[in-house]
Write a protein that holds these residues in place. Structure first.
Motif, PDB file in Angstrom:
ATOM      1  N   UNK A  83       0.836  -1.205   0.000  1.00 56.39           N
ATOM      2  CA  UNK A  83       0.000   0.000   0.000  1.00 56.39           C
ATOM      3  C   UNK A  83       0.874   1.260   0.000  1.00 56.39           C
ATOM      4  N   UNK A  84       1.946   1.234   0.811  1.00 50.90           N
ATOM      5  CA  UNK A  84       2.851   2.400   0.862  1.00 50.90           C
ATOM      6  C   UNK A  84       3.535   2.609  -0.489  1.00 50.90           C
ATOM      7  N   UNK A  85       3.912   1.511  -1.148  1.00 53.62           N
ATOM      8  CA  UNK A  85       4.535   1.637  -2.476  1.00 53.62           C
ATOM      9  C   UNK A  85       3.545   2.235  -3.471  1.00 53.62           C
ATOM     10  N   UNK A  86       2.289   1.815  -3.389  1.00 51.45           N
ATOM     11  CA  UNK A  86       1.259   2.325  -4.295  1.00 51.45           C
ATOM     12  C   UNK A  86       1.060   3.824  -4.087  1.00 51.45           C
ATOM     13  N   UNK A  87       1.000   4.221  -2.821  1.00 47.96           N
ATOM     14  CA  UNK A  87       0.750   5.634  -2.505  1.00 47.96           C
ATOM     15  C   UNK A  87       1.959   6.524  -2.795  1.00 47.96           C
ATOM     16  N   UNK A  88       3.149   5.938  -2.740  1.00 48.37           N
ATOM     17  CA  UNK A  88       4.374   6.736  -2.797  1.00 48.37           C
ATOM     18  C   UNK A  88       4.818   7.051  -4.215  1.00 48.37           C
ATOM     19  N   UNK A  89       5.879   7.869  -4.294  1.00 45.42           N
ATOM     20  CA  UNK A  89       6.439   8.223  -5.601  1.00 45.42           C
ATOM     21  C   UNK A  89       7.569   7.248  -5.920  1.00 45.42           C
ATOM     22  N   UNK A  90       7.540   6.707  -7.131  1.00 44.09           N
ATOM     23  CA  UNK A  90       8.527   5.723  -7.566  1.00 44.09           C
ATOM     24  C   UNK A  90       9.792   6.410  -8.081  1.00 44.09           C
ATOM     25  N   UNK A  91      10.852   5.622  -8.251  1.00 45.94           N
ATOM     26  CA  UNK A  91      12.118   6.140  -8.800  1.00 45.94           C
ATOM     27  C   UNK A  91      11.928   6.801 -10.163  1.00 45.94           C
ATOM     28  N   UNK A  92      10.873   6.442 -10.896  1.00 47.18           N
ATOM     29  CA  UNK A  92      10.637   7.063 -12.211  1.00 47.18           C
ATOM     30  C   UNK A  92       9.935   8.422 -12.081  1.00 47.18           C
ATOM     31  N   UNK A  93       9.706   8.852 -10.832  1.00 42.22           N
ATOM     32  CA  UNK A  93       9.066  10.148 -10.614  1.00 42.22           C
ATOM     33  C   UNK A  93       7.547  10.086 -10.664  1.00 42.22           C
ATOM     34  N   UNK A  94       6.988   8.883 -10.887  1.00 42.04           N
ATOM     35  CA  UNK A  94       5.532   8.767 -10.970  1.00 42.04           C
ATOM     36  C   UNK A  94       4.995   7.993  -9.776  1.00 42.04           C
ATOM     37  N   UNK A  95       3.694   8.066  -9.618  1.00 42.21           N
ATOM     38  CA  UNK A  95       3.049   7.349  -8.527  1.00 42.21           C
ATOM     39  C   UNK A  95       1.821   6.638  -9.075  1.00 42.21           C
ATOM     40  N   UNK A  96       1.580   5.429  -8.610  1.00 36.41           N
ATOM     41  CA  UNK A  96       0.336   4.736  -8.997  1.00 36.41           C
ATOM     42  C   UNK A  96      -0.854   5.613  -8.609  1.00 36.41           C
ATOM     43  N   UNK A  97      -0.742   6.212  -7.419  1.00 33.89           N
ATOM     44  CA  UNK A  97      -1.822   7.037  -6.887  1.00 33.89           C
ATOM     45  C   UNK A  97      -2.047   8.300  -7.711  1.00 33.89           C
ATOM     46  N   UNK A  98      -1.033   8.715  -8.456  1.00 31.02           N
ATOM     47  CA  UNK A  98      -1.165   9.925  -9.259  1.00 31.02           C
ATOM     48  C   UNK A  98      -2.361   9.844 -10.200  1.00 31.02           C
ATOM     49  N   UNK A 131       7.749  -2.207 -17.619  1.00 32.08           N
ATOM     50  CA  UNK A 131       8.170  -2.123 -19.033  1.00 32.08           C
ATOM     51  C   UNK A 131       7.631  -0.858 -19.703  1.00 32.08           C
ATOM     52  N   UNK A 132       6.353  -0.582 -19.486  1.00 26.04           N
ATOM     53  CA  UNK A 132       5.691   0.445 -20.298  1.00 26.04           C
ATOM     54  C   UNK A 132       5.877   1.855 -19.745  1.00 26.04           C
ATOM     55  N   UNK A 133       5.850   2.019 -18.422  1.00 25.95           N
ATOM     56  CA  UNK A 133       5.939   3.367 -17.859  1.00 25.95           C
ATOM     57  C   UNK A 133       7.214   3.586 -17.044  1.00 25.95           C
ATOM     58  N   UNK A 134       8.119   2.621 -17.049  1.00 34.06           N
ATOM     59  CA  UNK A 134       9.420   2.808 -16.395  1.00 34.06           C
ATOM     60  C   UNK A 134       9.386   2.792 -14.878  1.00 34.06           C
ATOM     61  N   UNK A 135       8.335   2.208 -14.286  1.00 38.25           N
ATOM     62  CA  UNK A 135       8.359   2.022 -12.826  1.00 38.25           C
ATOM     63  C   UNK A 135       9.493   1.055 -12.490  1.00 38.25           C
ATOM     64  N   UNK A 136      10.170   1.327 -11.359  1.00 38.40           N
ATOM     65  CA  UNK A 136      11.307   0.504 -10.961  1.00 38.40           C
ATOM     66  C   UNK A 136      11.007  -0.141  -9.611  1.00 38.40           C
ATOM     67  N   UNK A 137      10.995  -1.462  -9.582  1.00 40.17           N
ATOM     68  CA  UNK A 137      10.766  -2.180  -8.326  1.00 40.17           C
ATOM     69  C   UNK A 137      11.755  -3.328  -8.202  1.00 40.17           C
ATOM     70  N   UNK A 138      12.247  -3.574  -6.977  1.00 37.63           N
ATOM     71  CA  UNK A 138      12.985  -4.805  -6.726  1.00 37.63           C
ATOM     72  C   UNK A 138      11.969  -5.955  -6.754  1.00 37.63           C
ATOM     73  N   UNK A 139      12.441  -7.188  -6.895  1.00 40.04           N
ATOM     74  CA  UNK A 139      11.502  -8.319  -6.870  1.00 40.04           C
ATOM     75  C   UNK A 139      10.658  -8.326  -5.588  1.00 40.04           C
ATOM     76  N   UNK A 140      11.271  -7.944  -4.460  1.00 43.77           N
ATOM     77  CA  UNK A 140      10.521  -7.921  -3.190  1.00 43.77           C
ATOM     78  C   UNK A 140       9.436  -6.847  -3.237  1.00 43.77           C
ATOM     79  N   UNK A 141       9.788  -5.679  -3.772  1.00 41.44           N
ATOM     80  CA  UNK A 141       8.781  -4.612  -3.858  1.00 41.44           C
ATOM     81  C   UNK A 141       7.646  -5.006  -4.796  1.00 41.44           C
TER      82      UNK A 141
END
Ligand code: HEC
Ligand code: HEC
Length: 443
Positions: A311-326, A422-432
């Motif tokens: 949930x925190x990852x969804x709400x937060x800003x990713x390394x690509x500067x975007x957020x799912x919540x955006x 792949x499509x929007x450049x979100x960056x996650x570790x396998x755990x994330x």
């Protein structure tokens, strides 16, 4: 609320609603044996990762109303494609089961939604022919046939399409370009997933927004229901104030649906969490983060803590500067509060399956070209920038209604996360990625 206090009813809703009979369902071993025309709020339905439930503001979930009645001549009702146990959409497995149980004669398999249009009735005489002609329905995908809006200064002064359809590659050979550049229109044939008929908050209706009426959600739902009764169900042309249409729209507008239990996690409303459909029913449409699993942030149970991290990852800003919540910014729901539509690349040709048509659009002014397997909002508005934009759907009840995106290109929630990488450049570790997947599965 504890799980054990939830009322338990008998037979498969599906079987009762669609075949009018009650069949023992070995997966529902605790359940007693009465035939039911309704199920209680929060009644649990099995799905691959746990159980989902619906909650209606009408006090119970009726299974005998107009939503479940065939309104026309092909035996289809709204519930043929929008099933309570499939998160009010339809899972691939369910479409396949309908086929197998009826040798492909279930009303779902109507010539209207065959892979190609206009087949004569005898084209589906045998079970093998039906399996071949309905192969897209067996993947949970439904046909849509759109002719680009006509751009004709004589008949339609107010409308100027900013692009032309200049090339079509359609494996089924149905779509085509007609006319010449400058006045070209075209017929586009593609396949979409049923959106859920629950969790309505924003005013946007349909993947490409086609049935949206201003910012009036109810008017949009009325328009959709009228079109479906006379269209997909081959029924009468009704008016919006018809009691049948009013009942159908109230039924879906009053419905919330969400995952309620996950195997090895338990009930999603335990220990301060607010998962499940009942909380969703009282959630207003407002801009805000997901807070459903705040109470599990420091949980000592690893699976609960994982959902809270997701949930925190969804709400937060990713390394690509975007957020799912955006984009998914409606609090605890995930629609877009303003009904804004976006392009997340799901219709990019690089993700096309071998069955999907690829369309090439050309900007009239700049000559620039865009390829797409659908076109999205743009094929309705004629606006170049709207191409490939789609409705931002509710994210509740996801676990019950795979596959995902308008064209079903992701068969799992892990696949959705992979798509965003792949499509929007979100960056996650396998755990994330696993945390985020666990969170989506708990919605
Ligand atoms: C043959 C299958 C089928 C039947 C029958 C059907 N639907 Fe659908 N429904 C779909 C598909 C596919 C979509 C997605 C279409 C799109 O966006 O282009 C959809 C989308 C919708 C939406 C849009 C939801 C949103 O979030 O924007 C609503 C509302 C809806 N259906 C209601 C109904 C109602 C009410 C009925 C009965 C009157 C009905 N449907 C019958 C397949 C069906
Ligand atoms: C740019 C806006 C935007 C961003 C950022 C975004 N989404 Fe989406 N999301 C959408 C839209 C629009 C769709 C529907 C797209 C389609 O089907 O073509 C969608 C679809 C989905 C779906 C599928 C829903 C269904 O019913 O099929 C899921 C799940 C999802 N998003 C989760 C996420 C997650 C997780 C993130 C962050 C990694 C995210 N989204 C980031 C706009 C966005």
């Amino acid at each position: 609320m504890s799980t054990s206090s939830r009322p338990i009813v008998t037979c498969s809703v599906l079987t009762t609603a669609l075949l009018g009979a009650c069949v023992d369902d070995p997966t529902q071993d605790e359940q007693s044996s009465e035939i039911s025309t309704s199920i209680p709020n929060n009644y649990l339905h099995d799905n691959p990762t746990g159980k989902s439930a619906s909650f209606s503001l009408q006090g119970e979930i009726r299974l005998d109303g107009e939503f479940f009645q065939a309104q026309g001549t092909n035996g289809r009702s709204c519930a043929t494609c929008h099933l309570p146990e499939d998160g009010w959409s339809i899972r691939v497995e369910t479409a396949q089961r309908f086929f197998n149980e009826t040798a492909g004669l279930h009303p779902l398999f109507s010539l209207q939604d065959a892979n190609v249009p206009g087949l004569p009735a005898d084209a589906v005489d045998t079970v093998d022919e039906r399996r071949a002609r309905f192969s897209m329905l067996l993947k949970g995908l439904f046909t849509r046939n759109v002719t680009l809006p006509v751009d004709n200064p004589v008949t339609n002064l107010l409308f100027t399409r900013q692009f032309d359809l200049v090339e079509v590659h359609d494996p089924f050979g149905v779509s085509r370009v007609t006319g010449t550049p400058g006045s070209a229109t075209g017929r586009m044939w593609f396949f979409r997933r049923p959106l859920a008929t629950a969790n309505f908050k924003s005013h946007r209706v349909m993947w490409d927004g086609a049935n949206t009426v201003g910012v009036d959600l109810r008017a949009g739902l009325l328009k959709q229901a009228l079109g479906n009764v006379s269209g997909a169900q081959l029924g009468p042309v009704l008016l919006g104030d018809d009691p049948i249409i009013q009942e159908i729209v109230s039924y879906e507008a009053d419905m919330s649906n969400a995952q309620m239990i996950i195997k090895s996690v338990g009930a999603l409303d335990n220990d301060g969490a607010t998962g499940g459909p009942e909380f969703h029913a009282s959630q207003p449409l407002e801009n805000g983060p997901f807070t459903l699993y705040d109470a599990w942030t420091n949980s000592t149970e690893p699976r609960r803590a994982q959902i809270a991290r997701g949930q925190a990852l969804f709400n937060g800003v990713n390394a690509n500067g975007r957020s799912c919540l955006g984009c998914h910014n409606a609090a605890n729901d995930g629609q877009n509060v303003n009904g804004t539509m976006f392009n997340v690349g799901a219709s990019d040709p690089q993700f096309a399956t071998k069955e999907m048509a690829v369309f090439t659009f050309q900007n009239r002014e700049t000559g620039e070209r865009k390829q797409s397997t659908h076109g999205g909002r743009g094929i309705r508005t004629g606006v170049w920038a709207d191409l490939n934009r789609f409705k931002t759907p509710s994210l509740r009840g996801l676990a019950a209604r795979a596959p995902y995106f308008h064209n079903g290109i992701s068969s799992t929630l892990a696949g959705v996360i992979a798509h965003y990488q792949t499509a929007l450049g979100f960056v996650y570790t396998p755990e994330e990625a696993a945390d985020l997947t666990a969170f989506l599965g708990a919605l």
